[in-house]
Design a protein around this motif. Structure first.
Motif, PDB file in Angstrom:
ATOM      1  N   ILE A  54       0.871  -1.257   0.000  1.00 26.43           N
ATOM      2  CA  ILE A  54       0.096  -0.102   0.066  1.00 26.43           C
ATOM      3  C   ILE A  54       0.783   1.283  -0.203  1.00 26.43           C
ATOM      4  CG2 ILE A  54      -1.660   1.338   1.251  1.00 26.43           C
ATOM      5  CD1 ILE A  54      -2.711  -1.251   2.277  1.00 26.43           C
ATOM      6  N   PRO A  55       0.597   2.243  -0.821  1.00 31.74           N
ATOM      7  CA  PRO A  55       1.363   3.467  -0.905  1.00 31.74           C
ATOM      8  C   PRO A  55       1.378   4.104   0.510  1.00 31.74           C
ATOM      9  CG  PRO A  55      -0.061   3.448  -2.931  1.00 31.74           C
ATOM     10  CD  PRO A  55      -0.199   2.178  -1.785  1.00 31.74           C
ATOM     11  N   GLY A  56       2.780   4.628   0.834  1.00 32.89           N
ATOM     12  CA  GLY A  56       2.939   5.217   2.197  1.00 32.89           C
ATOM     13  C   GLY A  56       3.263   4.207   3.119  1.00 32.89           C
TER      14      GLY A  56
END
Length: 431
Positions: A54-56
């Motif tokens: 997941i981005p971040g």
């Protein structure tokens, strides 16, 4: 292609974990729907691990993922297999060790060839090869030997300390590895290989220690059970002696009474029963063998089979009476159990012989059996579902044979199971 590479890279840990899980999953006793639970469990683990994409996401949280997966695997093993919590902890620790060994073996190979291969498809080719080799080796050297061994740990503290050492080693290895790869050039890939070798040695040593602790606990329990069985055989032998003596006394008393007067119908019935029991007393040259044969011939008749014996009990004078009683009791019990299952009358016969052959005392027992025996560790595997309380008979036979420097051999041919035992014969010096 780049997306496929990224997907494969993110799936590597779970795939290697499944490969490490497989050798143990093949031999662990499973509960109902245990296999389905294992599959569902790994789908859940994969889903959890994939959330790292997941981005971040910060890779500093990886340690929490590792801990969550470790705990999840413990509960997965606990409820999909017939194991308690400590045994599940033992299995999962071995799985994680094997996974880490596989990973480090692959990293060592890649580092020695070219550090930058880690960013190519060649890395995954070597990775799959390492998984296959390590998983097969783990099955042959460790997992399959645990198949019929109850996983019990004498000291939970030892297991906890070992697990702590393994976990610390894996975490240190994981956090030092990126630094090494970033700072070590192609010409110094052997440094990464040496550091990986250290982690491999720690994990292999830990697995060996855990395995030996289980084997030690198993042997301790087995010796305790064998000791109880020996004591039970001693008591049975003493009881059999008293029973045989009572039969002799009763027979002679009734025979004397019969010479003095006419016995009534009830007394005559009792005399015939006593006479049958008296005639069943053998005179082989060994009182212990006589008592045992009297019991087993009667037991065989009740179960519809027959014992044909040609025995010279005097050849067994080197062996304590209770050992003779125990040895032949176990031999004939197994033979009677097998022969009583046969349908044809000629297949219900058990042959037992004790003779002197070329300065060896040779004992042979043969009987028909419905199924060919499965030999594990030189002994036939018990067919009873309750393996914890069965299978000690053949082990007792082996221990008695080895205690007197004998040898034994098991063969199966033409649906006949044959046990042959040979002891060295020592001529007694007569005055």
């Amino acid at each position: 292609m780049e997306n496929l590479y990224s997907f494969t890279w993110n799936s590597e840990y779970v795939i290697s974990l499944a490969a490490a899980f497989l050798p143990f999953a093949l031999v662990l006793p499973k509960r109902k729907y245990g296999i389905l639970m294992m599959i569902a469990g790994f789908i859940a683990i994969y889903g959890l691990w994939f959330t790292r994409t997941i981005p971040g996401y910060s890779f500093g949280f990886d340690v929490l993922y590792y801990i969550a997966i470790y705990i999840g695997l413990v509960f997965l093993i606990r409820y999909s297999c017939e194991l308690d919590f400590i045994a599940s902890l033992f299995v999962v620790t071995n799985i994680l060790c094997l996974q880490h060994i596989t990973y480090k073996v692959n990293l060592s190979i890649v580092s020695l060839i070219d550090v930058h291969l880690r960013d190519t498809w060649w890395y995954f080719i070597y990775d799959v090869s390492s998984m296959a080799v390590c998983s097969v080796a783990a099955y042959l050297l460790l997992a399959r030997k645990m198949k019929d061994v109850e996983i019990t740990i004498n000291s939970a503290i030892q297991v906890v300390i070992t697990i702590a050492a393994i976990v610390v080693t894996i975490f240190l290895s994981e956090y030092t590895q990126p630094v090494l790869i970033a700072r070590v050039g192609d010409d110094y890939g052997y440094i990464i290989a040496l550091v990986s070798l250290y982690a491999i040695i720690i994990c292999v040593t830990s697995m060996a220690f855990l395995y030996q602790s289980v084997i030690a606990a198993h042997l301790k329990e087995e010796n305790r059970v064998m000791g109880l069985l020996i004591e039970k055989d001693k008591q049975r032998y003493e009881t059999a002696k008293l029973t045989a003596e009572k039969i002799r006394i009763k027979y002679h008393d009734l025979k004397h009474e019969m010479s003095q007067r006419q016995l009534d119908e009830e007394e005559m019935k009792e005399f015939k029963e006593t006479e049958t029991n008296y005639q069943s007393l053998m005179y082989s040259g060994s009182k212990a063998l006589d008592l045992l044969l009297m019991e087993k011939v009667s037991l065989a008749e009740k179960r519809g089979c027959h014992i044909k014996s040609v025995v010279d009990g005097s050849l067994l004078s080197f062996m304590p009476s209770y050992q003779i009683y125990s040895l032949f009791g176990n031999i004939l019990d197994n033979a009677i159990n097998a022969a009583s299952e046969m349908k044809e009358e000629e297949e219900k016969i058990i042959s037992l012989s004790i003779s002197l052959l070329r300065s060896n005392i040779v004992i042979t027992c043969s009987n028909y059996t419905k199924e060919a025996p499965i030999i594990v560790g030189g002994l036939p595997k018990t067919r009873h579902k309750d393996k914890e309380n069965h299978g000690y008979g053949m082990k007792s036979i082996r221990n008695t044979v080895l205690a007197h420097k004998g040898v034994f051999k098991i063969t199966y041919e033409d649906r006949q199971f044959k046990l042959k035992i040979a002891f060295p014969h020592k001529e007694e010096v007569k005055a």
